[in-house]
Design a protein around this motif. Structure first.
Motif, mmCIF file in Angstrom:
data_model
loop_
_atom_site.group_PDB
_atom_site.id
_atom_site.type_symbol
_atom_site.label_atom_id
_atom_site.label_comp_id
_atom_site.label_asym_id
_atom_site.label_seq_id
_atom_site.Cartn_x
_atom_site.Cartn_y
_atom_site.Cartn_z
ATOM 1 N N PHE A 106 33.607 8.580 -11.457
ATOM 2 C CA PHE A 106 34.532 8.674 -10.330
ATOM 3 C C PHE A 106 33.812 8.394 -9.001
ATOM 4 C CE2 PHE A 106 36.475 11.554 -7.138
ATOM 5 C CZ PHE A 106 37.752 11.027 -7.115
ATOM 6 N N PHE A 107 32.664 9.026 -8.804
ATOM 7 C CA PHE A 107 31.955 8.853 -7.534
ATOM 8 C C PHE A 107 31.336 7.458 -7.416
ATOM 9 C CE2 PHE A 107 31.510 13.667 -7.113
ATOM 10 C CZ PHE A 107 32.526 13.723 -6.169
ATOM 11 N N ARG A 159 34.143 5.162 -6.439
ATOM 12 C CA ARG A 159 34.523 5.312 -5.030
ATOM 13 C C ARG A 159 33.487 4.675 -4.106
ATOM 14 N NH1 ARG A 159 37.930 10.612 -3.441
ATOM 15 N NH2 ARG A 159 39.848 9.788 -4.342
ATOM 16 N N LEU A 160 32.213 4.910 -4.424
ATOM 17 C CA LEU A 160 31.163 4.346 -3.567
ATOM 18 C C LEU A 160 31.215 2.820 -3.600
ATOM 19 C CD1 LEU A 160 28.607 4.656 -1.808
ATOM 20 C CD2 LEU A 160 27.272 4.539 -3.892
ATOM 21 N N SER A 206 33.944 1.118 -1.560
ATOM 22 C CA SER A 206 33.974 1.273 -0.108
ATOM 23 C C SER A 206 33.182 0.146 0.545
ATOM 24 C CB SER A 206 33.372 2.624 0.282
ATOM 25 O OG SER A 206 31.980 2.606 0.052
ATOM 26 N N PHE A 210 31.034 0.497 2.762
ATOM 27 C CA PHE A 210 29.653 0.973 2.806
ATOM 28 C C PHE A 210 28.931 0.598 1.509
ATOM 29 C CE2 PHE A 210 26.658 4.516 1.905
ATOM 30 C CZ PHE A 210 25.824 4.373 3.000
ATOM 31 N N ILE A 223 29.787 1.230 10.803
ATOM 32 C CA ILE A 223 30.582 1.715 9.677
ATOM 33 C C ILE A 223 31.173 3.095 9.973
ATOM 34 C CG2 ILE A 223 28.673 2.751 8.349
ATOM 35 C CD1 ILE A 223 31.023 0.498 6.571
ATOM 36 N N TYR A 241 30.859 6.072 8.861
ATOM 37 C CA TYR A 241 30.957 7.171 7.896
ATOM 38 C C TYR A 241 29.790 7.081 6.936
ATOM 39 C CZ TYR A 241 32.957 3.716 4.648
ATOM 40 O OH TYR A 241 33.160 2.630 3.858
ATOM 41 N N GLY A 242 29.576 8.129 6.162
ATOM 42 C CA GLY A 242 28.432 8.163 5.257
ATOM 43 C C GLY A 242 28.868 8.180 3.806
ATOM 44 N N ILE A 243 27.893 8.342 2.925
ATOM 45 C CA ILE A 243 28.166 8.263 1.489
ATOM 46 C C ILE A 243 29.117 9.383 1.045
ATOM 47 C CG2 ILE A 243 26.064 9.543 0.892
ATOM 48 C CD1 ILE A 243 25.824 7.740 -1.576
ATOM 49 N N ALA A 303 32.643 8.520 1.592
ATOM 50 C CA ALA A 303 33.130 7.561 0.592
ATOM 51 C C ALA A 303 33.470 8.281 -0.710
ATOM 52 C CB ALA A 303 32.086 6.479 0.344
ATOM 53 N N PHE A 304 32.658 9.291 -1.073
ATOM 54 C CA PHE A 304 32.914 10.047 -2.301
ATOM 55 C C PHE A 304 34.253 10.778 -2.242
ATOM 56 C CE2 PHE A 304 28.153 10.726 -3.443
ATOM 57 C CZ PHE A 304 28.140 9.468 -4.005
ATOM 58 N N PHE A 305 34.509 11.395 -1.108
ATOM 59 C CA PHE A 305 35.674 12.285 -1.036
ATOM 60 C C PHE A 305 36.840 11.674 -0.270
ATOM 61 C CE2 PHE A 305 31.943 15.017 -1.663
ATOM 62 C CZ PHE A 305 32.306 15.552 -2.888
ATOM 63 N N LYS A 306 36.724 10.395 0.095
ATOM 64 C CA LYS A 306 37.773 9.721 0.869
ATOM 65 C C LYS A 306 38.286 10.610 2.010
ATOM 66 C CE LYS A 306 39.397 6.138 -2.188
ATOM 67 N NZ LYS A 306 40.464 5.588 -3.008
ATOM 68 N N PHE A 330 36.822 8.447 6.681
ATOM 69 C CA PHE A 330 36.635 7.278 5.818
ATOM 70 C C PHE A 330 37.881 6.406 5.820
ATOM 71 C CE2 PHE A 330 37.494 5.458 1.615
ATOM 72 C CZ PHE A 330 36.371 4.672 1.416
#
Lengths: 349, 255
Positions: free
Chosen positions: A199-200, A203-204, A207, A209, B107, B109-111, B114-117, B121
């Motif tokens: 899942f992570f 998502r990463l 994005s 990023f 950008i 925002y950080g990692i 991105a994980f938790f939207k 983000f």
């Protein structure tokens, strides 16, 4: 994208949560009823661990296009750190004496212990990330192999964790948990961590990023000139990847109840490589699929004993020769079977 | 104050002096040219400015700030856009992603986001996508947003690459041989295209080019270098008739 397309997409139902939670529920129900025996449970746990291993190595070898062959080393770091913590915190042992915390706290703190193993392992990943600023390809591959050897020989010579004889006792933490409520803890946690890892990663990598990591693969110079801090992205990718390997290691240690350094040598790294290349570089669904196939294959080959270690590297050779792009290439399952898209909503945010 | 000031720039690769004592001042809003025979050191000058090499001597001042020694992504985030002689799009990513990734320097925002939207983000991703789509619309490339660069004709790929460089919101756009590999018809279109970019975005353009047609119809000021040294400097007409330039390009007649 024009508005009709967006509307069309909104009609799609996202089946992922239902599938994952439903599947997990059915699995646990079957275990509770007793349909699934201990052996099949163990196989499912290994599938979970292998999914974490292959999808995490895919970040570096697939999405970023580097070549890391020391993934087993990071698994080792996570396995030893979390095992040592388990024994230290939750069990009375001859190793350090009385447990530092009441064993019952393991119920809540067990995942924390596994995650700490992952975090330490993520920092071990810096050992590979920093040389990767200057070198690529073959040279980096050599560095990662060297790192793998460093971790293995280091633990071989660390007497307080058993050296080459190995380390055990972490299973007692699981028994302590089972004394309170009888649940298949290891099954629950391997499945949970495997789902969260995928899942992570998803998502990463979806994005903007995270797409900076893929930009490095396709053209590193372009990435730099378009303001992507490639060194930073490499650190992110290597640390995330090795951190997940550490989590897989922690789970592996607690499933088996016994670890020794040679379980995490270059053979373990090769296993991860086979899975990544079998599934396809840069394909997350490919990594999951190949982890499942590979685990079944390993189980099927168990009667062959030592011959197994001839067949796995041979598989890598055959893969490279005949399907170098793997089962799915860098596509996802939904690209190969577009009809699946109807069930898994893709949102382009 | 000039936008980009190059002050006695020298660069050596081991014993070879690739660039020696180059001075150049680019005023805001102009189109400048850098020409010279093969191996004269033009691309090295570009690579020095965009941070791939750290100059052996001299200074590069952009917008009043010394930028030599900064890594390329830092130079890019100070809003210097650049294209390459050979097209360097990410061919396995959609045109939209190509444009979006260049927002990396802001950008925001950080990692973990991105994980938790997280809200941050989603807000930033929306802004980035909208900004990219707007830019593609300006360039009339919005139909290609979900296309892969490898499926696009070469001439259009050049435009996408220029659009990508502009998505940094640059004050200075550096084009390294934009007409390389284009057919005569494409070259004529490219000239209009660069003029249009210059007028629409009100930016300074600095280009390396071999095709005199492009240089003469676009540049208001040209510098000529050969063997890393400046041999001429001036208006297009002056350059065209400069005997030293003709000598550098055609040889001096002794066989």
């Amino acid at each position: 994208m024009d508005s009709t397309k967006i509307n069309e997409q909104k009609k799609h139902i996202n089946l992922w949560p239902a599938l994952v939670f439903g599947g997990a529920l059915i699995l646990f129900a079957l275990v509770a009823v007793g349909v699934i025996n201990q052996y099949i449970q163990t196989v499912i746990m290994f599938i979970g661990i292998n999914i974490i291993m292959s999808s995490s190595l895919n970040i570096v070898n697939g999405y970023m296009g580097e070549f890391s062959c020391g993934h087993g080393g990071f698994m080792l770091v996570g396995a030893y750190v979390s095992s040592a913590l388990s024994v230290l915190l939750f069990t009375d042992s001859s190793w350090v004496g009385h447990s530092l915390l009441p064993p019952s706290t393991a119920i809540f703190l067990f995942p924390v212990v596994i995650i700490i193993g992952g975090i330490v392992s993520a920092f071990a990943g810096l050992l590979v990330a920093i040389p990767s600023f200057k070198t690529r390809d073959d040279y980096l591959a050599i560095i990662t192999i060297a790192a793998n050897f460093i971790f293995v020989s280091l633990v071989n010579n660390l007497e307080f964790v058993g050296g080459s004889r190995g380390f055990m006792g972490m299973k007692n933490a699981i028994y302590a948990m089972e004394d309170i409520i009888r649940l298949p803890y290891m099954l629950i946690w391997t499945v949970t961590f495997a789902v969260l890892a995928v899942f992570f990663i998803r998502r990463l990598m979806r994005s903007t990023f995270g797409k900076g990591i893929s930009a490095i693969r396709y053209d590193e110079i372009s990435a730099e000139i378009m303001s992507v801090n490639t060194n930073h992205m490499k650190v992110v990718a290597f640390m995330f990847s090795s951190g997940l390997a550490g989590i897989a290691g922690g789970l592996f240690a607690h499933v088996l109840g016994f670890i020794n350094p040679s379980s995490f040598n270059i053979m373990k790294s090769t296993e991860s490589l086979v899975m990544v290349y079998l599934g396809g570089m840069g394909s997350l669904s490919g990594s999951v699929l190949s982890a499942i196939i590979f685990t079944f294959l390993l189980e099927a080959m168990r009667p062959l004993q030592i011959l197994k270690w001839v067949l796995i590297p041979l598989m890598l050779i055959l893969l490279m020769q005949f399907i170098p792009e793997g089962l799915l290439g860098n596509r996802e399952l939904t690209d190969v079977f577009p009809k699946l898209k109807r069930f898994f909503r893709r949102r382009d945010i | 104050m000039s936008l980009l000031k190059i002050d006695s720039l020298t660069h050596r690769f081991g014993g070879l002096t690739a660039v020696s004592d180059i001075n150049y001042e680019l005023e805001e809003g102009g189109i400048y040219g850098l020409i010279g025979p093969n191996g004269a050191g033009k691309t090295t000058v570009f690579n020095l400015v965009s941070g791939f090499y750290n100059p052996s001597e001299g200074d590069i001042i952009f917008n009043g700030e010394r930028i030599n020694g900064l890594p390329p992504h830092e130079v890019a985030s100070r809003q210097i856009g650049r294209t390459f002689q050979n097209i360097r799009l990410w061919s396995e990513m959609t045109v939209l992603d190509n444009i979006k990734i260049s927002q990396h320097y802001q950008i925001g925002y950080g990692i973990a986001d991105a994980f938790f939207k997280t809200k941050k983000f989603q807000k930033r991703e929306n802004e980035i996508t909208q900004k990219a789509m707007e830019l593609l619309k300006i360039f009339k490339l919005e139909d290609l947003a979900y296309e892969y660069p490898s499926n696009i004709p070469y001439g259009i790929q050049r435009r996408v690459e220029i659009a990508r460089a502009l998505s940094l919101g640059p004050k200075l756009l550096m084009l390294d041989e934009p007409a390389a590999g284009l057919s005569t018809a494409d070259v004529v279109e490219l000239i209009d295209y660069i003029k249009w970019v210059h007028e629409t975005f009100k930016i300074t353009i600095w280009m390396i080019e071999h095709q005199m047609q492009v240089i003469m119809s676009l540049c208001e000021h040209i510098k000529v270098i050969d063997f890393g040294k400046e041999i001429a400097d001036g208006l297009p007409e002056e350059i065209q008739n400069n005997p030293q330039v003709i000598k550098a390009y055609l040889g001096d007649g002794e066989i």
